[in-house]
Scaffold this active site. Sequence first.
Site, PDB file in Angstrom:
ATOM      1  CB  SER A   1      22.073  25.120  30.107  1.00  0.00           C
ATOM      2  OG  SER A   1      21.138  25.475  29.099  1.00  0.00           O
TER       3      SER A   1
ATOM      4  CE  LYS B   1      22.608  24.616  25.519  1.00  0.00           C
ATOM      5  NZ  LYS B   1      22.586  24.398  26.982  1.00  0.00           N
TER       6      LYS B   1
END
Length: 206
Positions: free
Chosen positions: A48, A102
Amino acid sequence: MNAAAPAPRLSPVLAWLRREALPLAAMLLLLCAARDSLANHYQVPSGSMQPTLQPGDRVAVDMRAYGLRLPFTDVQLLGTGRPQRGDVAVFDSPAEGTRLIKRVVAVGGDRVELHDGYLSINGQPLQQAPANEAFGSKQVRLDLDQGGGPDINGITLPEGKLLVLGDHRGNSFDGRFFGLVDADAVYGKALAVYWRRGEGPQWQRL
């Protein structure tokens, strides 16, 4: 007059515990506390954050970057900073508690739009080139091979909240799905990749 009886001697096991085991246990406790409060590492589980992070990457994490915490708790003893746009942060998902990594793309007070994978913050587009964005002086390469994922049609973040996204915008379970993250709940700032599968040790700063 009888001589005083000799003091009882510790059994060999108790003597060993006092001499060897207790100092070892104290050292391990200090090491665990340092890992929990000062520095740690994270193994990237998915793609991701590609191309910045690859699956299997081992990342060094500064646990002091956003606050010094009481070991083994979430109690903050000292504030040392706040997450900034462009930081790669480690935190627990608000949805299921899974620890994630993230990029912080917006902070409290920012107005955010996201279209076709590209961000605009407070009316300013971040795109610098195809699949490239700038967070201040930090240049970030994106992966848009699966598109940009869900758009964001204009939201303003409340104070104390963060929006986090993956750099692989079309293949990331991020703030577009689980919502905003509390700035105070972020564990640490990812500093660098120190091991990459197939390449071995390195120090690739993030």
